[in-house]
Design an enzyme around this catalytic site. Sequence first.
Site, PDB file in Angstrom:
ATOM      1  N   TYR A  15      32.222  46.877  38.160  1.00 45.29           N
ATOM      2  CA  TYR A  15      33.669  47.092  38.086  1.00 45.29           C
ATOM      3  C   TYR A  15      34.024  48.569  37.934  1.00 45.29           C
ATOM      4  O   TYR A  15      35.025  49.047  38.479  1.00 45.29           O
ATOM      5  CB  TYR A  15      34.280  46.233  36.966  1.00 45.29           C
ATOM      6  CG  TYR A  15      34.437  44.815  37.424  1.00 45.29           C
ATOM      7  CD1 TYR A  15      33.479  43.842  37.150  1.00 45.29           C
ATOM      8  CD2 TYR A  15      35.507  44.466  38.236  1.00 45.29           C
ATOM      9  CE1 TYR A  15      33.605  42.554  37.630  1.00 45.29           C
ATOM     10  CE2 TYR A  15      35.637  43.180  38.733  1.00 45.29           C
ATOM     11  CZ  TYR A  15      34.678  42.231  38.440  1.00 45.29           C
ATOM     12  OH  TYR A  15      34.795  40.960  38.956  1.00 45.29           O
ATOM     13  N   HIS A  53      45.212  37.751  40.853  1.00 39.69           N
ATOM     14  CA  HIS A  53      43.883  37.859  40.235  1.00 39.69           C
ATOM     15  C   HIS A  53      43.752  39.058  39.320  1.00 39.69           C
ATOM     16  O   HIS A  53      42.652  39.536  39.057  1.00 39.69           O
ATOM     17  CB  HIS A  53      42.804  37.898  41.335  1.00 39.69           C
ATOM     18  CG  HIS A  53      42.770  36.639  42.145  1.00 39.69           C
ATOM     19  ND1 HIS A  53      42.260  36.571  43.425  1.00 39.69           N
ATOM     20  CD2 HIS A  53      43.213  35.398  41.861  1.00 39.69           C
ATOM     21  CE1 HIS A  53      42.388  35.343  43.896  1.00 39.69           C
ATOM     22  NE2 HIS A  53      42.967  34.605  42.972  1.00 39.69           N
ATOM     23  N   CYS A  73      40.120  42.337  25.586  1.00 40.74           N
ATOM     24  CA  CYS A  73      39.015  41.938  24.707  1.00 40.74           C
ATOM     25  C   CYS A  73      38.331  40.713  25.291  1.00 40.74           C
ATOM     26  O   CYS A  73      38.995  39.816  25.827  1.00 40.74           O
ATOM     27  CB  CYS A  73      39.549  41.625  23.305  1.00 40.74           C
ATOM     28  SG  CYS A  73      38.207  41.241  22.134  1.00 40.74           S
TER      29      CYS A  73
HETATM   30  C1  BV8 Z   1      40.815  28.539  39.162  1.00 44.39           C
HETATM   31  C2  BV8 Z   1      39.188  38.931  41.141  1.00 44.39           C
HETATM   32  C3  BV8 Z   1      40.899  26.672  37.803  1.00 44.39           C
HETATM   33  C4  BV8 Z   1      37.839  39.399  40.666  1.00 44.39           C
HETATM   34  C5  BV8 Z   1      38.763  36.990  42.551  1.00 44.39           C
HETATM   35  C6  BV8 Z   1      40.677  24.333  44.150  1.00 44.39           C
HETATM   36  C7  BV8 Z   1      41.669  24.609  43.214  1.00 44.39           C
HETATM   37  C8  BV8 Z   1      41.445  25.506  42.180  1.00 44.39           C
HETATM   38  C9  BV8 Z   1      40.201  26.167  42.067  1.00 44.39           C
HETATM   39  C10 BV8 Z   1      39.216  25.898  42.993  1.00 44.39           C
HETATM   40  C11 BV8 Z   1      39.453  24.982  44.036  1.00 44.39           C
HETATM   41  N1  BV8 Z   1      38.322  24.945  44.768  1.00 44.39           N
HETATM   42  C12 BV8 Z   1      37.405  25.781  44.261  1.00 44.39           C
HETATM   43  C13 BV8 Z   1      37.897  26.368  43.168  1.00 44.39           C
HETATM   44  C14 BV8 Z   1      37.199  27.335  42.337  1.00 44.39           C
HETATM   45  C15 BV8 Z   1      37.412  28.777  42.764  1.00 44.39           C
HETATM   46  C16 BV8 Z   1      37.354  28.956  44.253  1.00 44.39           C
HETATM   47  O1  BV8 Z   1      38.383  29.035  44.911  1.00 44.39           O
HETATM   48  N2  BV8 Z   1      36.159  29.053  44.805  1.00 44.39           N
HETATM   49  C17 BV8 Z   1      36.012  29.288  46.226  1.00 44.39           C
HETATM   50  C18 BV8 Z   1      34.844  30.226  46.468  1.00 44.39           C
HETATM   51  C19 BV8 Z   1      35.861  27.957  46.913  1.00 44.39           C
HETATM   52  N3  BV8 Z   1      38.677  29.269  42.273  1.00 44.39           N
HETATM   53  C20 BV8 Z   1      38.706  29.781  41.035  1.00 44.39           C
HETATM   54  O2  BV8 Z   1      37.762  29.803  40.291  1.00 44.39           O
HETATM   55  C21 BV8 Z   1      40.041  30.319  40.567  1.00 44.39           C
HETATM   56  N4  BV8 Z   1      40.301  29.739  39.269  1.00 44.39           N
HETATM   57  O3  BV8 Z   1      41.341  27.964  40.043  1.00 44.39           O
HETATM   58  O4  BV8 Z   1      40.636  28.040  37.929  1.00 44.39           O
HETATM   59  C22 BV8 Z   1      40.887  26.360  36.383  1.00 44.39           C
HETATM   60  C23 BV8 Z   1      41.827  25.452  35.905  1.00 44.39           C
HETATM   61  C24 BV8 Z   1      41.804  25.112  34.575  1.00 44.39           C
HETATM   62  C25 BV8 Z   1      40.882  25.717  33.703  1.00 44.39           C
HETATM   63  C26 BV8 Z   1      39.971  26.640  34.181  1.00 44.39           C
HETATM   64  C27 BV8 Z   1      39.956  26.965  35.524  1.00 44.39           C
HETATM   65  C28 BV8 Z   1      40.016  31.822  40.350  1.00 44.39           C
HETATM   66  C29 BV8 Z   1      39.661  32.526  41.621  1.00 44.39           C
HETATM   67  C30 BV8 Z   1      39.836  34.040  41.437  1.00 44.39           C
HETATM   68  C31 BV8 Z   1      38.507  34.737  41.613  1.00 44.39           C
HETATM   69  N5  BV8 Z   1      38.709  36.192  41.529  1.00 44.39           N
HETATM   70  N6  BV8 Z   1      39.037  38.298  42.453  1.00 44.39           N
HETATM   71  C32 BV8 Z   1      37.294  40.511  41.508  1.00 44.39           C
HETATM   72  O5  BV8 Z   1      37.966  40.970  42.450  1.00 44.39           O
HETATM   73  O6  BV8 Z   1      36.164  40.948  41.201  1.00 44.39           O
HETATM   74  S1  BV8 Z   1      38.499  36.333  44.071  1.00 44.39           S
HETATM   75  C33 BV8 Z   1      38.281  37.615  45.167  1.00 44.39           C
HETATM   76  O7  BV8 Z   1      37.663  37.057  46.306  1.00 44.39           O
HETATM   77  C34 BV8 Z   1      39.578  38.185  45.681  1.00 44.39           C
HETATM   78  O8  BV8 Z   1      40.552  38.303  44.702  1.00 44.39           O
HETATM   79  C35 BV8 Z   1      39.959  37.239  46.784  1.00 44.39           C
HETATM   80  O9  BV8 Z   1      40.663  36.146  46.285  1.00 44.39           O
HETATM   81  C36 BV8 Z   1      38.615  36.778  47.252  1.00 44.39           C
HETATM   82  C37 BV8 Z   1      38.205  37.565  48.467  1.00 44.39           C
HETATM   83  O10 BV8 Z   1      38.905  37.055  49.479  1.00 44.39           O
HETATM   84  P1  BV8 Z   1      39.638  38.023  50.503  1.00 44.39           P
HETATM   85  O11 BV8 Z   1      40.549  38.928  49.759  1.00 44.39           O
HETATM   86  O12 BV8 Z   1      40.195  37.147  51.526  1.00 44.39           O
HETATM   87  O13 BV8 Z   1      38.493  38.950  51.077  1.00 44.39           O
HETATM   88  P2  BV8 Z   1      37.397  38.563  52.161  1.00 44.39           P
HETATM   89  O14 BV8 Z   1      36.420  39.668  52.202  1.00 44.39           O
HETATM   90  O15 BV8 Z   1      36.945  37.153  51.934  1.00 44.39           O
HETATM   91  O16 BV8 Z   1      38.205  38.535  53.540  1.00 44.39           O
HETATM   92  C38 BV8 Z   1      38.730  39.742  54.069  1.00 44.39           C
HETATM   93  C39 BV8 Z   1      39.506  39.340  55.295  1.00 44.39           C
HETATM   94  O17 BV8 Z   1      40.123  40.503  55.824  1.00 44.39           O
HETATM   95  C40 BV8 Z   1      38.636  38.769  56.400  1.00 44.39           C
HETATM   96  O18 BV8 Z   1      39.299  37.663  56.968  1.00 44.39           O
HETATM   97  C41 BV8 Z   1      38.544  39.923  57.414  1.00 44.39           C
HETATM   98  O19 BV8 Z   1      38.440  39.434  58.746  1.00 44.39           O
HETATM   99  C42 BV8 Z   1      39.869  40.595  57.219  1.00 44.39           C
HETATM  100  N7  BV8 Z   1      39.912  42.026  57.518  1.00 44.39           N
HETATM  101  C43 BV8 Z   1      38.942  42.963  57.342  1.00 44.39           C
HETATM  102  N8  BV8 Z   1      39.425  44.181  57.667  1.00 44.39           N
HETATM  103  C44 BV8 Z   1      40.738  44.013  58.033  1.00 44.39           C
HETATM  104  C45 BV8 Z   1      41.053  42.636  57.934  1.00 44.39           C
HETATM  105  N9  BV8 Z   1      42.271  42.142  58.235  1.00 44.39           N
HETATM  106  C46 BV8 Z   1      43.211  43.029  58.642  1.00 44.39           C
HETATM  107  N10 BV8 Z   1      42.990  44.355  58.745  1.00 44.39           N
HETATM  108  C47 BV8 Z   1      41.774  44.889  58.461  1.00 44.39           C
HETATM  109  N11 BV8 Z   1      41.562  46.219  58.595  1.00 44.39           N
END
Ligand code: BV8
Length: 298
Positions: free
Chosen positions: A72, A126, A134
Amino acid sequence: MTTPRTDTASFHAYLSSLQYPRIIALCGAGLSASSGLPTFRGPGGYWRTHEATSLATPGAFLRDAGLVWQFYSYRRHMALTVKPNPAHYALAELSRKIPGFQCFSQNVDGLHQRADHPREGLQLLHGTLFEVKCWSENCGYREENFTDPIVPALALPVDGKDPTATPDISDPKVPLSRIPIESLPQCPRCKRNALRPGVVWFGEKLPMQILMNVENYLNDLAGVDLILVIGTSAKVYPAAGYVQEARQRGAKVAVINMDANDVPAGGWEDGDWMFKGDAAVIVPELLKPVIGDVIVPQ
Ligand code: BV8
């Protein structure tokens, strides 16, 4: 099989037809790619030998808080060395021009804020790299913090041969020292726990206030006219689910993505748009009828 439209003219015609526009932008790492920050699933999706998402969990912090903090601290440093791009400024200007616009951003890099995006139009789903809190929820201490490095132990190692060069610690070939927990940022209130990055990790709930702001916006009887899905692979929930929720409230979907295969959750429907390319170029162009030309401060 529905195929999305790709012409700007029909998008501009729709945008201009909206009398009291209600628009959402769901933003992801691709929005900041042009500013120079790596995305999660692209080439930059790995940090050293770790999948970025494997370090974004409470378990990783419990197992090796020093490694997670180095991840981070590196991202804080990178985010502070880059600048918002024209798309960040375009979204900020749209927020000033249209009260019914909300930016739901998954990005924690602080670039919306540095583009002066009005806070009431920005929902940081997020959290942000520049808030620390903390580890103990009972203590609840949190602070805004832009100090880089946040503690001396997290300073980027200096290259012996060339002290001015900062080795890229995301490169697994660059040795990393193990950092003991007592050298990590400590909570000044309870004095018993380390501070952690103020981001939402996998398995953690999104901030209650943010969830309420999102739900209030989506449940407004005025519905939603348009959702812009900008630079996100839309794989992380509940954020990715907002595309379908917007559709269910009448929204047309416009995807702006470098990869034309990154189809929104639920697939294409009639009336969607897909604009393939760099968000930094496409977003200002799409919003021009409302915001005019984007001015990027030098
Ligand atoms: C939660 C912060 C519940 C940290 C991040 C259904 C419902 C609820 C939860 C879930 C569910 N199914 C599964 C879950 C669990 C989980 C989840 O979603 N897992 C996934 C993997 C299936 N979700 C969670 O855990 C969430 N919590 O729901 O809790 C709960 C309820 C009660 C009690 C307890 C818990 C929390 C999720 C948050 C995680 N934190 N970030 C950090 O950054 O270090 S996630 C992090 O990854 C980002 O924030 C973002 O969300 C994700 C990355 O995705 P993108 O931003 O899309 O990036 P990526 O690289 O994937 O894609 C880039 C895109 O850009 C590509 O398409 C590419 O083609 C394009 N691109 C590239 N260059 C360009 C471009 N486009 C345009 N121009 C360009 N130049």
